[in-house]
Design a protein around this motif. Structure first.
Motif, PDB file in Angstrom:
ATOM      1  N   GLY A  47     -33.111  -4.069 -36.222  1.00  0.00           N
ATOM      2  CA  GLY A  47     -32.225  -3.788 -37.355  1.00  0.00           C
ATOM      3  C   GLY A  47     -32.076  -2.317 -37.664  1.00  0.00           C
ATOM      4  N   ILE A  50     -29.346  -1.131 -35.435  1.00  0.00           N
ATOM      5  CA  ILE A  50     -28.022  -1.705 -35.677  1.00  0.00           C
ATOM      6  C   ILE A  50     -27.381  -1.121 -36.932  1.00  0.00           C
ATOM      7  CG2 ILE A  50     -26.802  -3.839 -36.273  1.00  0.00           C
ATOM      8  CD1 ILE A  50     -28.728  -5.329 -34.483  1.00  0.00           C
ATOM      9  N   GLU A  52     -25.940  -1.318 -40.651  1.00  0.00           N
ATOM     10  CA  GLU A  52     -25.377  -2.308 -41.551  1.00  0.00           C
ATOM     11  C   GLU A  52     -24.562  -3.349 -40.796  1.00  0.00           C
ATOM     12  OE1 GLU A  52     -23.124  -0.621 -44.707  1.00  0.00           O
ATOM     13  OE2 GLU A  52     -24.884   0.160 -45.758  1.00  0.00           O
ATOM     14  N   MET A  53     -24.458  -4.537 -41.406  1.00  0.00           N
ATOM     15  CA  MET A  53     -23.580  -5.590 -40.897  1.00  0.00           C
ATOM     16  C   MET A  53     -23.019  -6.331 -42.094  1.00  0.00           C
ATOM     17  SD  MET A  53     -24.269  -8.538 -38.019  1.00  0.00           S
ATOM     18  CE  MET A  53     -24.439  -7.269 -36.766  1.00  0.00           C
ATOM     19  N   SER A  57     -27.530  -4.211 -45.244  1.00  0.00           N
ATOM     20  CA  SER A  57     -28.462  -3.888 -44.164  1.00  0.00           C
ATOM     21  C   SER A  57     -28.658  -5.102 -43.257  1.00  0.00           C
ATOM     22  CB  SER A  57     -29.814  -3.448 -44.731  1.00  0.00           C
ATOM     23  OG  SER A  57     -30.478  -4.548 -45.348  1.00  0.00           O
ATOM     24  N   TYR A  58     -29.012  -4.849 -42.010  1.00  0.00           N
ATOM     25  CA  TYR A  58     -29.171  -5.945 -41.054  1.00  0.00           C
ATOM     26  C   TYR A  58     -30.266  -6.905 -41.502  1.00  0.00           C
ATOM     27  CZ  TYR A  58     -29.493  -8.393 -36.603  1.00  0.00           C
ATOM     28  OH  TYR A  58     -29.489  -9.359 -35.637  1.00  0.00           O
ATOM     29  N   PHE A  61     -28.869  -9.166 -43.977  1.00  0.00           N
ATOM     30  CA  PHE A  61     -27.881 -10.052 -43.354  1.00  0.00           C
ATOM     31  C   PHE A  61     -28.545 -11.255 -42.683  1.00  0.00           C
ATOM     32  CE2 PHE A  61     -25.183 -11.465 -39.861  1.00  0.00           C
ATOM     33  CZ  PHE A  61     -23.958 -11.601 -40.487  1.00  0.00           C
ATOM     34  N   TYR A 189     -25.805 -12.467 -36.134  1.00  0.00           N
ATOM     35  CA  TYR A 189     -24.597 -11.655 -35.969  1.00  0.00           C
ATOM     36  C   TYR A 189     -23.474 -12.222 -36.837  1.00  0.00           C
ATOM     37  CZ  TYR A 189     -23.454 -15.554 -32.876  1.00  0.00           C
ATOM     38  OH  TYR A 189     -23.238 -16.810 -32.364  1.00  0.00           O
ATOM     39  N   SER A 190     -22.497 -11.389 -37.110  1.00  0.00           N
ATOM     40  CA  SER A 190     -21.317 -11.813 -37.844  1.00  0.00           C
ATOM     41  C   SER A 190     -20.277 -12.337 -36.863  1.00  0.00           C
ATOM     42  CB  SER A 190     -20.733 -10.637 -38.634  1.00  0.00           C
ATOM     43  OG  SER A 190     -19.485 -10.990 -39.198  1.00  0.00           O
TER      44      SER A 190
END
Length: 256
Positions: A47, A50, A52-53, A57-58, A61, A189-190
């Motif tokens: 994270g 990576i 933000e998502m 923050s990851y 998420f 994941y989004s």
């Protein structure tokens, strides 16, 4: 008569809760350890790279998805193992000849799975609080989603147990169906990151809708329509309940 039926339901439910709490080291502790590792590896290590998502923050998420993943697997496995054990040991035959409607028996086992799913979900939520600040935007939506999801997969576990011929059979669906659906359900994941074709494929995965609503309840972000997701969950619950009732009432597969 209603009071007698409730007594029967309560007896089955208490038996199921006692069953998984008596062996809590095997049923409640492993999910906490597993999810701690997920938070450490995917949250902290991956994270941090990576970022933000979805505007958060990851770690924030993935937290709702990890909680939902633990609810799914534990609700399913509790009913699958318990119902098949009762069938294998011939204990189920006593229930089948008892003056108790089949829907009461099914409800007892299903809500036993719900109880374990909720317990594990709460434990994982407490674990997540050590790694990320948990905020809930829509408490009612979170409660509804976790209840519908645990009911759905408890019913799935019961149906798996009905058709299982051996203890190995109750591990086939979790291994080859449940695990892929969960990991491809948008936990890490989004869906917006996927190409159009794979977004369409993901729309066929029912777990996507559960995680979508659950994440919206926590963070207020969603990849799909929330009302549509809730409608799909309710439809699956009704369909699996109808199938479970049909199988049990006809005695299909209830002899090991």
């Amino acid at each position: 008569m209603t009071k007698l039926y409730f007594t029967a339901f309560k007896a089955i439910l208490i038996k199921e809760i006692t069953r998984f709490t008596r062996i809590w080291v095997q049923t409640l502790v492993p999910p906490a350890i597993t999810m701690t590792l997920y938070f450490l590896i995917f949250g902290n290590l991956v994270g941090s790279r990576i970022g933000e998502m979805g505007g958060v923050s990851y770690m924030e998420f993935i937290a709702p998805g990890l909680i939902m993943m633990s609810v799914i697997t534990n609700s399913y496995s509790n009913v699958a193992s318990s119902f098949y054990s009762a069938k294998f040991q011939r204990n189920l035959e006593e229930l089948m000849v008892a003056p108790v409607p089949h829907y009461v028996m099914i409800a007892g086992y299903v809500f036993g799975g719900v109880a374990r799913g909720l317990c594990v979900g709460l434990i994982v939520t407490l674990v997540a609080m050590f790694f990320v600040e948990i905020s809930v935007q829509h408490v009612g939506l979170v409660a509804l989603t976790v209840l519908l999801t645990s009911i759905l997969f408890s019913l799935g576990g019961l149906i798996n147990a009905v058709f299982a011929k051996s203890f190995d059979d109750i591990s086939i669906i979790p291994t080859f169906v449940l695990t892929p659906l969960t990991y491809l359900g948008g936990v890490f994941y989004s869906l917006s990151l996927l190409p159009g074709f794979w977004q369409g494929v993901s729309a066929l995965n029912p777990v996507v809708y559960m995680i979508n609503v659950f994440r919206y309840g926590f963070l207020g972000i969603a990849d799909m329509s929330v009302p549509l997701s809730i409608g799909i969950m309710i439809a699956f619950c009704v369909a699996l309940w109808s199938l479970a009732y049909y199988l049990v009432s006809r005695g299909i597969g209830l002899r090991s």
